[in-house]
Scaffold this motif. Structure first.
Motif, PDB file in Angstrom:
ATOM      1  N   ARG A  44       0.986  -1.682  -0.118  1.00  0.00           N
ATOM      2  CA  ARG A  44      -0.170  -0.176  -0.568  1.00  0.00           C
ATOM      3  C   ARG A  44       0.832   0.838   0.362  1.00  0.00           C
ATOM      4  NH1 ARG A  44      -1.673   0.997   5.826  1.00  0.00           N
ATOM      5  NH2 ARG A  44       0.047  -0.157   6.683  1.00  0.00           N
ATOM      6  N   TRP A  45       1.918   1.209   0.217  1.00  0.00           N
ATOM      7  CA  TRP A  45       3.138   1.912  -0.053  1.00  0.00           C
ATOM      8  C   TRP A  45       3.660   2.669  -1.151  1.00  0.00           C
ATOM      9  CZ3 TRP A  45       1.820   4.680   4.486  1.00  0.00           C
ATOM     10  CH2 TRP A  45       1.301   4.029   5.508  1.00  0.00           C
ATOM     11  N   GLY A  46       3.286   2.145  -1.773  1.00  0.00           N
ATOM     12  CA  GLY A  46       3.607   2.105  -3.101  1.00  0.00           C
ATOM     13  C   GLY A  46       5.028   1.589  -4.117  1.00  0.00           C
ATOM     14  N   CYS A  47       5.291   0.416  -2.688  1.00  0.00           N
ATOM     15  CA  CYS A  47       7.108   0.331  -3.949  1.00  0.00           C
ATOM     16  C   CYS A  47       6.936  -0.298  -4.404  1.00  0.00           C
ATOM     17  CB  CYS A  47       7.428   0.044  -2.007  1.00  0.00           C
ATOM     18  SG  CYS A  47       7.694  -1.512  -2.073  1.00  0.00           S
ATOM     19  N   GLY A  48       5.937  -1.212  -4.953  1.00  0.00           N
ATOM     20  CA  GLY A  48       5.806  -2.394  -5.826  1.00  0.00           C
ATOM     21  C   GLY A  48       5.877  -3.086  -5.670  1.00  0.00           C
ATOM     22  N   HIS A  49       5.775  -3.573  -4.294  1.00  0.00           N
ATOM     23  CA  HIS A  49       6.512  -5.576  -3.956  1.00  0.00           C
ATOM     24  C   HIS A  49       5.570  -6.075  -3.935  1.00  0.00           C
ATOM     25  CE1 HIS A  49       8.713  -8.268  -1.356  1.00  0.00           C
ATOM     26  NE2 HIS A  49       7.804  -8.582  -0.854  1.00  0.00           N
ATOM     27  N   GLN A  50       5.138  -7.101  -4.544  1.00  0.00           N
ATOM     28  CA  GLN A  50       4.560  -8.060  -4.833  1.00  0.00           C
ATOM     29  C   GLN A  50       4.331  -9.448  -3.581  1.00  0.00           C
ATOM     30  OE1 GLN A  50       2.020  -7.759  -6.947  1.00  0.00           O
ATOM     31  NE2 GLN A  50       2.435  -6.086  -7.625  1.00  0.00           N
ATOM     32  N   GLU A  51       3.132  -9.332  -2.772  1.00  0.00           N
ATOM     33  CA  GLU A  51       3.583 -10.990  -1.808  1.00  0.00           C
ATOM     34  C   GLU A  51       2.148 -11.267  -1.998  1.00  0.00           C
ATOM     35  OE1 GLU A  51       5.793 -12.115   1.032  1.00  0.00           O
ATOM     36  OE2 GLU A  51       6.344 -10.511   0.091  1.00  0.00           O
ATOM     37  N   ALA A  52       1.680 -12.192  -1.009  1.00  0.00           N
ATOM     38  CA  ALA A  52       0.276 -13.453  -1.021  1.00  0.00           C
ATOM     39  C   ALA A  52       0.272 -12.184   0.184  1.00  0.00           C
ATOM     40  CB  ALA A  52       0.777 -14.920  -0.693  1.00  0.00           C
ATOM     41  N   GLY A  73       7.588  18.166  12.988  1.00  0.00           N
ATOM     42  CA  GLY A  73       6.586  16.648  12.327  1.00  0.00           C
ATOM     43  C   GLY A  73       6.657  16.869  11.055  1.00  0.00           C
ATOM     44  N   GLU A  74       7.355  17.433  10.878  1.00  0.00           N
ATOM     45  CA  GLU A  74       7.480  16.751   8.770  1.00  0.00           C
ATOM     46  C   GLU A  74       7.399  15.187   8.288  1.00  0.00           C
ATOM     47  OE1 GLU A  74       9.272  19.083   5.560  1.00  0.00           O
ATOM     48  OE2 GLU A  74       9.522  20.341   7.116  1.00  0.00           O
ATOM     49  N   THR A  75       6.591  14.306   7.400  1.00  0.00           N
ATOM     50  CA  THR A  75       6.244  12.991   6.540  1.00  0.00           C
ATOM     51  C   THR A  75       7.254  13.181   5.704  1.00  0.00           C
ATOM     52  OG1 THR A  75       3.953  13.081   8.083  1.00  0.00           O
ATOM     53  CG2 THR A  75       4.921  11.447   6.658  1.00  0.00           C
ATOM     54  N   PHE A  76       7.512  11.947   6.390  1.00  0.00           N
ATOM     55  CA  PHE A  76       8.906  10.791   4.819  1.00  0.00           C
ATOM     56  C   PHE A  76       8.516  10.003   4.493  1.00  0.00           C
ATOM     57  CE2 PHE A  76      10.810  14.646   7.056  1.00  0.00           C
ATOM     58  CZ  PHE A  76      11.319  15.993   5.594  1.00  0.00           C
ATOM     59  N   ARG A  77       8.975   9.229   3.195  1.00  0.00           N
ATOM     60  CA  ARG A  77       9.494   7.888   3.427  1.00  0.00           C
ATOM     61  C   ARG A  77      10.511   7.048   4.546  1.00  0.00           C
ATOM     62  NH1 ARG A  77       8.962   7.684  -3.210  1.00  0.00           N
ATOM     63  NH2 ARG A  77       6.783   7.756  -3.291  1.00  0.00           N
ATOM     64  N   GLN A  78      10.123   6.349   4.993  1.00  0.00           N
ATOM     65  CA  GLN A  78      10.914   5.813   5.780  1.00  0.00           C
ATOM     66  C   GLN A  78      12.449   5.887   4.901  1.00  0.00           C
ATOM     67  OE1 GLN A  78      10.874   4.904   8.994  1.00  0.00           O
ATOM     68  NE2 GLN A  78      13.130   4.687   9.594  1.00  0.00           N
ATOM     69  N   LYS A  79      12.406   5.625   4.044  1.00  0.00           N
ATOM     70  CA  LYS A  79      13.969   5.410   3.244  1.00  0.00           C
ATOM     71  C   LYS A  79      14.691   6.730   3.436  1.00  0.00           C
ATOM     72  CE  LYS A  79      13.077   5.663  -1.559  1.00  0.00           C
ATOM     73  NZ  LYS A  79      13.638   6.924  -2.551  1.00  0.00           N
ATOM     74  N   ASP A  80      13.886   8.292   2.982  1.00  0.00           N
ATOM     75  CA  ASP A  80      14.511   9.284   2.847  1.00  0.00           C
ATOM     76  C   ASP A  80      14.483  10.323   4.385  1.00  0.00           C
ATOM     77  OD1 ASP A  80      14.417   8.872   0.827  1.00  0.00           O
ATOM     78  OD2 ASP A  80      12.200  10.008   0.509  1.00  0.00           O
ATOM     79  N   LEU A  81      14.151   9.444   6.031  1.00  0.00           N
ATOM     80  CA  LEU A  81      13.865   9.515   6.768  1.00  0.00           C
ATOM     81  C   LEU A  81      15.684  10.328   7.708  1.00  0.00           C
ATOM     82  CD1 LEU A  81      12.503  10.870   8.917  1.00  0.00           C
ATOM     83  CD2 LEU A  81      12.344   8.933  10.118  1.00  0.00           C
ATOM     84  N   ASP A  82      15.819  10.076   7.483  1.00  0.00           N
ATOM     85  CA  ASP A  82      17.677   9.551   8.022  1.00  0.00           C
ATOM     86  C   ASP A  82      18.418  11.030   7.630  1.00  0.00           C
ATOM     87  OD1 ASP A  82      17.376   6.794   9.664  1.00  0.00           O
ATOM     88  OD2 ASP A  82      18.194   5.784   8.865  1.00  0.00           O
ATOM     89  N   VAL A  83      18.826  11.150   5.979  1.00  0.00           N
ATOM     90  CA  VAL A  83      18.831  11.912   5.349  1.00  0.00           C
ATOM     91  C   VAL A  83      17.631  13.764   6.527  1.00  0.00           C
ATOM     92  CG1 VAL A  83      19.418  13.682   3.406  1.00  0.00           C
ATOM     93  CG2 VAL A  83      19.408  10.863   3.372  1.00  0.00           C
ATOM     94  N   HIS A  84      17.279  13.046   6.215  1.00  0.00           N
ATOM     95  CA  HIS A  84      15.938  14.598   6.624  1.00  0.00           C
ATOM     96  C   HIS A  84      16.731  14.226   8.496  1.00  0.00           C
ATOM     97  CE1 HIS A  84      11.994  17.376   7.950  1.00  0.00           C
ATOM     98  NE2 HIS A  84      14.212  16.293   8.585  1.00  0.00           N
ATOM     99  N   ILE A  85      17.039  14.246   9.104  1.00  0.00           N
ATOM    100  CA  ILE A  85      16.999  13.664  10.675  1.00  0.00           C
ATOM    101  C   ILE A  85      18.536  14.518  10.664  1.00  0.00           C
ATOM    102  CG2 ILE A  85      17.063  12.345  13.090  1.00  0.00           C
ATOM    103  CD1 ILE A  85      15.734  10.488  11.987  1.00  0.00           C
ATOM    104  N   ARG A  86      19.493  13.733   9.919  1.00  0.00           N
ATOM    105  CA  ARG A  86      21.017  14.640   9.929  1.00  0.00           C
ATOM    106  C   ARG A  86      20.716  16.034   9.903  1.00  0.00           C
ATOM    107  NH1 ARG A  86      22.667   9.881   7.974  1.00  0.00           N
ATOM    108  NH2 ARG A  86      22.638  10.706   5.904  1.00  0.00           N
ATOM    109  N   ASN A  87      19.688  16.598   8.892  1.00  0.00           N
ATOM    110  CA  ASN A  87      20.145  17.867   7.899  1.00  0.00           C
ATOM    111  C   ASN A  87      18.755  18.520   8.856  1.00  0.00           C
ATOM    112  OD1 ASN A  87      22.530  17.775   6.702  1.00  0.00           O
ATOM    113  ND2 ASN A  87      20.839  16.492   5.353  1.00  0.00           N
ATOM    114  N   CYS A  88      17.899  18.492   9.834  1.00  0.00           N
ATOM    115  CA  CYS A  88      16.185  18.997  10.088  1.00  0.00           C
ATOM    116  C   CYS A  88      16.601  20.220  10.738  1.00  0.00           C
ATOM    117  CB  CYS A  88      16.132  18.030  10.990  1.00  0.00           C
ATOM    118  SG  CYS A  88      14.605  18.467  11.511  1.00  0.00           S
ATOM    119  N   PRO A  89      16.021  21.091  10.414  1.00  0.00           N
ATOM    120  CA  PRO A  89      16.857  22.620  10.916  1.00  0.00           C
ATOM    121  C   PRO A  89      16.091  22.600  12.361  1.00  0.00           C
ATOM    122  CG  PRO A  89      15.033  23.094   9.463  1.00  0.00           C
ATOM    123  CD  PRO A  89      15.050  21.207   9.302  1.00  0.00           C
TER     124      PRO A  89
END
Length: 161
Positions: A3-11, A35-51
Motif C-alpha cells: 500500500r506504500w507504493g514500492c511495487g512489492h508483490q506478496e501473498a 513533524g514533517e512526514t517522509f518515506r522511511q528510506k529518506d528519514l535518516d537524511v532528513h534527521i541529520r539535516n533537520c533545522p
C-alpha cells in the motif's frame, strides 16, 4: 501489492509484515516542532539535516540546547562567546559575560591624568609612572623655609608628560 507504493508483490497473508518494514512507509521526523512526514528510506537524511535537530551551543561553558535554526542566532549573542577586549594594545579574549569586569580592570584601559593643566589619557599600566613624572604635578619648593608649591614645570623639575 504494498500500500506504500514500492511495487512489492506478496501473498495477502505476508503483505502486512512487508508493509511494517517497507522503506516507502510513512515516517515522521522525531524532532520537536518539525513533524514533517517522509518515506522511511529518506528519514535518516532528513534527521541529520533537520533545522529542528537539537544542537548544543558551541561556546565553552554554555549549556543552551536548541534547534539548529535557533542555535545559529543564539551563538551570535551567547554570553559565553569569546570577544576581544576593546582597549588598544590588549589582546585578551574574554567571555562576553565577563567583558565588563575585564574592561574595568584591564591594564590597557585609559585613565585621565588628574593634574590641573595635564588631562593626558594614560594607560592604566603607565598611570603611576606618569603621575610621578608629570610636569603638571604639584611639588614643594626645594628651598629651605619656602612654602610655595607649584608644578614641576614651574619649578624647573618637569621631566616630560
Amino acid at each position: 501489492s504494498c500500500r506504500w507504493g514500492c511495487g512489492h508483490q506478496e501473498a495477502k497473508n505476508h503483505i502486512a509484515s512487508h508493509e511494517e518494514q517497507c522503506p516507502w512507509r510513512k515516517a515522521t521526523c522525531p524532532h520537536k516542532s518539525c513533524g514533517e512526514t517522509f518515506r522511511q528510506k529518506d528519514l535518516d537524511v532528513h534527521i541529520r539535516n533537520c533545522p529542528e535537530k537539537p544542537e548544543s551551543c558551541k561556546h565553552p561553558g554554555c549549556t543552551v540546547v536548541g534547534s539548529a535554526r535557533y542555535m545559529e542566532e543564539h551563538e551570535t549573542y551567547c554570553q559565553h562567546r569569546e570577544v576581544d577586549c576593546p582597549h588598544q594594545g590588549c589582546s585578551a579574549k574574554v567571555a562576553a559575560k565577563d567583558m565588563q569586569e575585564h574592561a574595568l580592570t584591564c591594564d590597557r584601559r585609559l585613565m585621565t591624568c588628574p593634574h590641573q593643566g595635564c588631562g593626558t589619557p594614560v594607560m592604566c599600566k603607565d598611570y603611576v609612572s606618569h603621575l610621578a613624572n608629570c610636569r603638571h604635578r604639584s611639588i614643594p619648593c626645594p628651598f629651605d623655609k619656602c612654602f610655595f608649591r607649584g608644578t614641576a614645570e614651574e619649578l624647573g623639575h618637569g621631566r616630560g608628560a
